[in-house]
Structure formats: C-alpha cells, structure tokens
Scaffold this motif. Sequence first.
Motif, PDB file in Angstrom:
ATOM      1  N   TYR A  55     -12.279 -13.085 -23.329  1.00 31.59           N
ATOM      2  CA  TYR A  55     -12.974 -14.374 -23.325  1.00 31.59           C
ATOM      3  C   TYR A  55     -13.601 -14.688 -24.680  1.00 31.59           C
ATOM      4  O   TYR A  55     -13.637 -15.838 -25.096  1.00 31.59           O
ATOM      5  N   GLN A  56     -14.086 -13.665 -25.359  1.00 36.49           N
ATOM      6  CA  GLN A  56     -14.679 -13.922 -26.681  1.00 36.49           C
ATOM      7  C   GLN A  56     -13.609 -14.372 -27.659  1.00 36.49           C
ATOM      8  O   GLN A  56     -13.849 -15.239 -28.507  1.00 36.49           O
ATOM      9  N   ILE A  57     -12.400 -13.802 -27.551  1.00 39.48           N
ATOM     10  CA  ILE A  57     -11.315 -14.227 -28.441  1.00 39.48           C
ATOM     11  C   ILE A  57     -10.921 -15.664 -28.117  1.00 39.48           C
ATOM     12  O   ILE A  57     -10.776 -16.501 -29.008  1.00 39.48           O
ATOM     13  N   LEU A  58     -10.801 -15.952 -26.835  1.00 37.70           N
ATOM     14  CA  LEU A  58     -10.475 -17.308 -26.405  1.00 37.70           C
ATOM     15  C   LEU A  58     -11.502 -18.295 -26.951  1.00 37.70           C
ATOM     16  O   LEU A  58     -11.171 -19.366 -27.460  1.00 37.70           O
ATOM     17  N   TYR A  59     -12.776 -17.892 -26.850  1.00 36.06           N
ATOM     18  CA  TYR A  59     -13.841 -18.776 -27.308  1.00 36.06           C
ATOM     19  C   TYR A  59     -13.740 -19.008 -28.810  1.00 36.06           C
ATOM     20  O   TYR A  59     -13.856 -20.132 -29.294  1.00 36.06           O
ATOM     21  N   MET A 114     -22.045 -16.781 -35.476  1.00 41.95           N
ATOM     22  CA  MET A 114     -21.886 -17.219 -34.085  1.00 41.95           C
ATOM     23  C   MET A 114     -22.992 -16.718 -33.161  1.00 41.95           C
ATOM     24  O   MET A 114     -23.442 -17.436 -32.272  1.00 41.95           O
ATOM     25  N   VAL A 115     -23.400 -15.473 -33.352  1.00 42.95           N
ATOM     26  CA  VAL A 115     -24.347 -14.907 -32.383  1.00 42.95           C
ATOM     27  C   VAL A 115     -25.702 -15.622 -32.415  1.00 42.95           C
ATOM     28  O   VAL A 115     -26.249 -15.934 -31.362  1.00 42.95           O
ATOM     29  N   PRO A 116     -26.257 -15.950 -33.615  1.00 42.96           N
ATOM     30  CA  PRO A 116     -27.526 -16.692 -33.590  1.00 42.96           C
ATOM     31  C   PRO A 116     -27.407 -18.049 -32.906  1.00 42.96           C
ATOM     32  O   PRO A 116     -28.343 -18.509 -32.260  1.00 42.96           O
ATOM     33  N   LEU A 141     -32.115 -21.049 -15.372  1.00 44.49           N
ATOM     34  CA  LEU A 141     -33.186 -21.222 -16.345  1.00 44.49           C
ATOM     35  C   LEU A 141     -33.332 -22.687 -16.701  1.00 44.49           C
ATOM     36  O   LEU A 141     -32.450 -23.502 -16.461  1.00 44.49           O
ATOM     37  N   GLN A 142     -34.493 -22.990 -17.336  1.00 44.10           N
ATOM     38  CA  GLN A 142     -34.791 -24.372 -17.641  1.00 44.10           C
ATOM     39  C   GLN A 142     -33.859 -24.930 -18.701  1.00 44.10           C
ATOM     40  O   GLN A 142     -33.350 -26.025 -18.574  1.00 44.10           O
ATOM     41  N   SER A 143     -33.668 -24.184 -19.758  1.00 46.23           N
ATOM     42  CA  SER A 143     -32.802 -24.700 -20.821  1.00 46.23           C
ATOM     43  C   SER A 143     -31.978 -23.545 -21.331  1.00 46.23           C
ATOM     44  O   SER A 143     -32.320 -22.913 -22.301  1.00 46.23           O
ATOM     45  N   SER A 144     -30.931 -23.262 -20.615  1.00 49.44           N
ATOM     46  CA  SER A 144     -30.124 -22.145 -21.037  1.00 49.44           C
ATOM     47  C   SER A 144     -28.702 -22.629 -21.205  1.00 49.44           C
ATOM     48  O   SER A 144     -28.117 -23.211 -20.313  1.00 49.44           O
ATOM     49  N   GLY A 145     -28.158 -22.400 -22.388  1.00 44.79           N
ATOM     50  CA  GLY A 145     -26.823 -22.894 -22.677  1.00 44.79           C
ATOM     51  C   GLY A 145     -25.762 -22.081 -21.970  1.00 44.79           C
ATOM     52  O   GLY A 145     -26.012 -21.023 -21.426  1.00 44.79           O
ATOM     53  N   VAL A 146     -24.574 -22.652 -21.988  1.00 40.43           N
ATOM     54  CA  VAL A 146     -23.435 -21.921 -21.489  1.00 40.43           C
ATOM     55  C   VAL A 146     -22.333 -22.219 -22.491  1.00 40.43           C
ATOM     56  O   VAL A 146     -22.414 -23.204 -23.230  1.00 40.43           O
ATOM     57  N   GLU A 147     -21.352 -21.355 -22.569  1.00 39.98           N
ATOM     58  CA  GLU A 147     -20.297 -21.520 -23.568  1.00 39.98           C
ATOM     59  C   GLU A 147     -19.584 -22.860 -23.358  1.00 39.98           C
ATOM     60  O   GLU A 147     -18.790 -23.006 -22.436  1.00 39.98           O
ATOM     61  N   ASN A 148     -19.861 -23.807 -24.249  1.00 40.31           N
ATOM     62  CA  ASN A 148     -19.359 -25.170 -24.084  1.00 40.31           C
ATOM     63  C   ASN A 148     -17.850 -25.286 -24.198  1.00 40.31           C
ATOM     64  O   ASN A 148     -17.265 -26.253 -23.730  1.00 40.31           O
ATOM     65  N   GLU A 149     -17.235 -24.335 -24.870  1.00 35.17           N
ATOM     66  CA  GLU A 149     -15.794 -24.443 -25.098  1.00 35.17           C
ATOM     67  C   GLU A 149     -14.993 -23.926 -23.903  1.00 35.17           C
ATOM     68  O   GLU A 149     -13.775 -23.997 -23.904  1.00 35.17           O
ATOM     69  N   PHE A 150     -15.685 -23.360 -22.913  1.00 33.79           N
ATOM     70  CA  PHE A 150     -14.974 -22.931 -21.714  1.00 33.79           C
ATOM     71  C   PHE A 150     -14.894 -24.074 -20.710  1.00 33.79           C
ATOM     72  O   PHE A 150     -15.757 -24.950 -20.672  1.00 33.79           O
ATOM     73  N   ARG A 166     -11.301 -21.473 -29.833  1.00 41.07           N
ATOM     74  CA  ARG A 166     -11.609 -22.862 -29.492  1.00 41.07           C
ATOM     75  C   ARG A 166     -12.718 -23.452 -30.341  1.00 41.07           C
ATOM     76  O   ARG A 166     -13.115 -24.590 -30.146  1.00 41.07           O
ATOM     77  N   VAL A 167     -13.292 -22.639 -31.235  1.00 40.64           N
ATOM     78  CA  VAL A 167     -14.347 -23.169 -32.097  1.00 40.64           C
ATOM     79  C   VAL A 167     -13.729 -23.407 -33.470  1.00 40.64           C
ATOM     80  O   VAL A 167     -13.516 -22.462 -34.232  1.00 40.64           O
ATOM     81  N   PRO A 168     -13.398 -24.654 -33.787  1.00 39.82           N
ATOM     82  CA  PRO A 168     -12.640 -24.912 -35.014  1.00 39.82           C
ATOM     83  C   PRO A 168     -13.329 -24.394 -36.270  1.00 39.82           C
ATOM     84  O   PRO A 168     -12.666 -23.864 -37.153  1.00 39.82           O
TER      85      PRO A 168
END
Lengths: 275, 306
Positions: free
Chosen positions: A17-21, A85-87, B82-91, A24-26
């Motif tokens: 999934y991390q590779i897929l992600y 990416m991680v931050p 959570l109140q403001s927790s992101g999720v991987e937008n590209e999925f 997808r991030v240009p």
Amino acid sequence: MSSFPSTAALIVRQTRYQILYFLRVPVALFFTIILPIVMLVLFNALFGDNTITTDEGEWPIRQFYTGGLAAYTAVSATYSNLGNMVPIRRDEGILKRWRSTPLPTWAYLAGLILSSIVIAVVSVLLMLAMGVVLYDLQVDWVKMPAAAVTLLIGVASFAALGMALVSVIKTASSSAAMVNATILPLAFISDVFIATDDEGFLHRVATFFPLKPFVNAFQDCFNPFIDGSGFSPGRLAFVAAWGAVGLLIAIKRFSWEPSGAPSRRGRRSKPAPTD
Amino acid sequence: MAAIEVDDLHKHYGDNHAVDGVSFRVEPGEVYALLGHNGAGKSTAVEILEGHRIATAGSVSVLGFDPAAADREFRDRIGVVLQSSGVENEFTVREAIDLYGSVYRNRRALDEVVGLVGLEAKVDERIGSLSGGQRRRVDLALGIIGTPDLLFLDEPTTGFDPSARRLSWDLVEQLGQGGTTVLLTTHYLDEAEHLADRVGVLANGRMIAEGTPSELIDGISGTVVSFQLPESVAVADAVSTFGTILDHEVRLCGRFVEATVDRSTQVVHRLTGWAVENNVELESLSVKRASLEEVYLQLTEQAEEG
C-alpha cells in the motif's frame, strides 16, 4: 474470535500500500525518480563526452554519472522521500489514526521503510538499465554482488537517517527545506554531480558524512579500472554506522503527532481564572 | 465491569489544568456524551482514554485496560473517530477500508461498512475527491471496521449536512442497540439529547453535571416561554420591558424574546394580561420544556460565574 494477521502478511500489505500510495503522489514520484533521470540525461548531453582522471586511468564521465546518480536516486527514494512524506502524514493526522489501530508500530514503520527501499532498488535498476543502453555503462558481473550489497546497506542506512530526520522535523512546512538543506549541498561535494578532488577542505567535509562513501562505493562497482570484487568494506561500515545512529535517533524520538501540538492545545484551552 | 471507569483524572500542562479532577463511569452498551465548550477538556479526556495521552494523575480503566499501557489487544477492541485526523487521500474508499480493516481480528465486511455509513456510491472514488461530509463518513467507516466493543466519537457530525447527520445518528443508535458502547463528544446539544443515554457536562476541566438528558433538564428550572417581539416594543427596550412584565431575566434571540422560568402558568398569565391590556398580539407564543441547550447554557454560565 479469529487471531491477528501474521507479521509477514501485515508487513507485505503495508509495503504494498505504501508503494501504491507513492506512485499516486505525483510530486514524490517526480522528485524521487523522474528528476534524477532528467539529470542523468541532461548531464550526459552536456558533459558526456568528457573524461575524468582517476588514479587508475581516464574514465568516461558517462559511467561516472550513471553510478553516482543511481546512488543519489537511492538516497532520494529513501532519505528524501521519507523526510518529505512522513511529516506531511504526521501533520495530516494519518500517523495518529494508525496509532489508534491494532497495527503494531514497528509494522507500520517497516512498511514505510521497506516500501522506500523497494522504490529505491527499482529506481536504481532503471537508472542502470538506462546507463547500459544509452551510456556505455560497463557491467562487470563479478562486481554485481558488491553492487547489490552496497545498495542494500546504503538504502537501509539512508532510510534510517530519513526517519531520524523526520523525528527532528517539527512540521511538514519545514520538511522540504530540511531535507534539501541536508542533502543537496552534500551531493555537490560527494561526487554525485561533479567529480571532486580527493584532497582539500570540501573533501574532508564530505568524508565525514555518509553520502560520499556510499556514492564512491557504488561507483567503484561500475569502474572498469578497479579490479577485484568491488567491495569497499571500510566505506560500507562507515555508512552502516551512520545508519545505526539514525535508527537509534528515530526510535528514541519518533512521534505520531506534530511536536508542539499538546502545548498549543494547552494554551488555547487555558481556563479562565477563577475567583 | 464498567466499559469506562475514570476516577479523579487530571491532565496538567504546566499551570494549565486541562482536565482537573474528572470522574465518571460508562456501562457496557451505553451511549455517553461529553458536552463542553472548546477547551473544556473533553478532547483531552477522551484522548487519555484512547491511549493517545498520558494522564498527570488519576486512574483510568477502559474495557479493563489501562490505556496508557495499551497494547494491540486494547486497540483491537476500540474504534476511534478523531476530530481532525487525515486519511490517505490518494486511496479509494475501498482501498482504505481494506487496508485499515486488515489489521483487526474481527473485521466487518466492506459492503456492510459502506452500507452502514452510506458510502455505497463512492466506494471506488479517491478519498481526496470526496466532500467534507463524505470524508467524515470515511472516518466513521474506519472507526467501526474492526467491530469495536467501544467506539470513541470526537465530534462525529461536525461539517455534516442534515441528512448525513441523521444517517450517522441512525448508525450510532444501531451500534448502541447492537451492544457497542459509545463515548461521544459533541457541541451539538440536540445530538446529545437525541443519542445519549447519559450526558456529562465539562467546564474548565471539571465535570459540572451528569445524568440522563431528562434528569438534567428536570434538574434546572425548566420551561421556556418565547414569543416574537411585538412591533410596539423597540428592540432596545425589549429586555427591560419584558423583564419587568415577566419578573424574570429575558433574552433576545433574533426576533424572539425568550425566558427560562420556574412557574410558567403565572408568567404566561402576566404576559398575556399585559398583551390583552395593551391590545398587542403575541405572535408565535410558545411555552415548552427547556431543552438540553438551556440546561447547558445555564450550567456553563454558573460555572463561569463560580
């Protein structure tokens, strides 16, 4: 109730999934893979017919660039990619969301790091293939085990250093600056873009950091003037030592939330004075 | 065993006592709402229960676990929105549900989850392309994917349009009926009144009231008299004029005059007497039981004054 999924299954899925992600991030794709390839093509178009003089003889600069930029790509896919990416994911609260799930911490980090290593290895193979096809890169199969080991030690160490950098970056808005401020100047004095003299102040600075030893160790595996297996145990040990320090810092300081968040929240929620 | 047991919980940031001695219990299967202003300490308290923060002092037990030492077993049994927790937008929604679901022992099927949160039509769209309300549904989906025994909902319907709100209320009710314990924080009083079996009101890090919504409403002087401001009375004079007539503190809410009163019969008698005498028609006159909103305003005002 069924049992938890196996460790291997968790890590494989996270990595996938991390590779897929990543794909997808240009912006990540561009800076990690496309830009080094553009540099390879450009540098070869500009300077490809020159040679550099080494102790062993005249070396076509095309081969120098391919090895050096391939090593740089490996660093960019691990150190720079994780550092950027991680931050962002931490700021977005994605890390905190994972923290709320039963996924063990190490499995999440393993997925991140392994995916960056896979991306690094694939990018390096791509660069080397371009080097062979377009730029006369000499592949001496005797040295390929050394190239593979060098690459693996390099990417593992730079991935660890990337995670260490993440742990000192406060917010995502400063991550691009932190990543580039640490890696770009170093690349200029570490035989990535330009061959440097093996003496002088800049050389001494560069040998203190792990980039030059890694780049040189990898370049040597493609240097036709160097005989033997191509292994550079001293340089690899030095790179690995940096990686180990990075790993310690990352483990000790890694945070799931942007640092400073609790105190900001605290200031906002300061209660009215009671009388 | 209680699902949640909190005893004299403190969380201090230097001199700031964000949570200052809170105690409460939530029974299994109960829907419990924590109410409070921004900064009242509710999110901090909930984050301690989720294991995201370490308490300064006090004891906390959640499903029999100490969340501060929480491990995989604990996180497998809770769901957190959570109140403001992101999720991987590209999925896509499907990919996110698959990925997050894969870490639990007892996961719900994809179709069930998207059906519960009403995302059937969006399942193959990237999360980044969804509207704010739809993303909140993704949050809910990821919160319930692991079939939690206890679900934390931190302001779950903020940003929802009314229909999405209804839908998530139905979801919470359904989960509650299915035996899931729910701890919810909210700004919306009607939400707490509608969903919660019991409510705790936090102010300045302290629990200032606790009970079922109707207990809390009964606990205060509980009738609201309201009517449209007659044209014959200037806006500037409204509070003083009707304050005198009703012999109660009145407030102006838009074009409406409102008062929360103890003995509505006498108050209404005085009011209508004045209206008849002065030949004034009181438009939209209503006498109704106080809602949780009035209770909340009274309680927090008292807390501020105290």
